[in-house]
Scaffold this active site. Sequence first.
Site, PDB file in Angstrom:
ATOM      1  CG  HIS A   1      43.505  53.854  32.218  1.00 60.25           C
ATOM      2  ND1 HIS A   1      42.557  54.793  31.677  1.00 60.25           N
ATOM      3  CD2 HIS A   1      43.034  53.051  33.014  1.00 60.25           C
ATOM      4  CE1 HIS A   1      41.471  54.637  32.164  1.00 60.25           C
ATOM      5  NE2 HIS A   1      41.542  53.408  33.246  1.00 60.25           N
TER       6      HIS A   1
ATOM      7  CB  ALA B   1      49.373  49.225  28.387  1.00 54.30           C
TER       8      ALA B   1
END
Length: 180
Positions: A57, A59
């Site tokens: 999430h 990234a």
Amino acid sequence: MPEPVSVPGQRTLVLGGARSGKSAFAESLVTGGAVRYLATAIPDPADTDFAARIATHRARRPVEWTVIDAADPAAELRTAHPGATLVDDIGTWLTVRLDARAGWDAPRGTIGPDTDVLVDAVAGYRDRLVLVTPEVGLGVIPATRSGRLFRDEIGTLNQRLAQVCDEAFLVVAGLPLRLK
């Protein structure tokens, strides 16, 4: 289906099952401008699988978003934000609240005061808001009391949030369906 349009002051509820694409869809609703991301997960260093999910999430999010670890999203919603606020996810918040109140073995409704505060905060929020939450009840009845408790509590909370939100989507297989 028409594309969703981000409107200042609009409150949107995004529901979906595990791995349905609900978070990615919710993120697409707040592109452009300042975004405050309220992350409700409390990572457990011993749980490497959950840590990997959180990392995925993180990234995906733009670096310019303001990310706040928000165990209490209602408190954060008492502060206006000039752009959009995205809360991901209500189910994780509910789990944390059940843990905090020792609610797993308590009578149903033990976390009622917490859910009341959250629903009131959402109803009163006047800036752009997107909430991500799991939809439940599409499968078998959970075999454990805690599973049934979570299902019942999140189902009731989702219904209450849908009432105070301006729009709602159900995401299935990455495809959003406008409900409201």
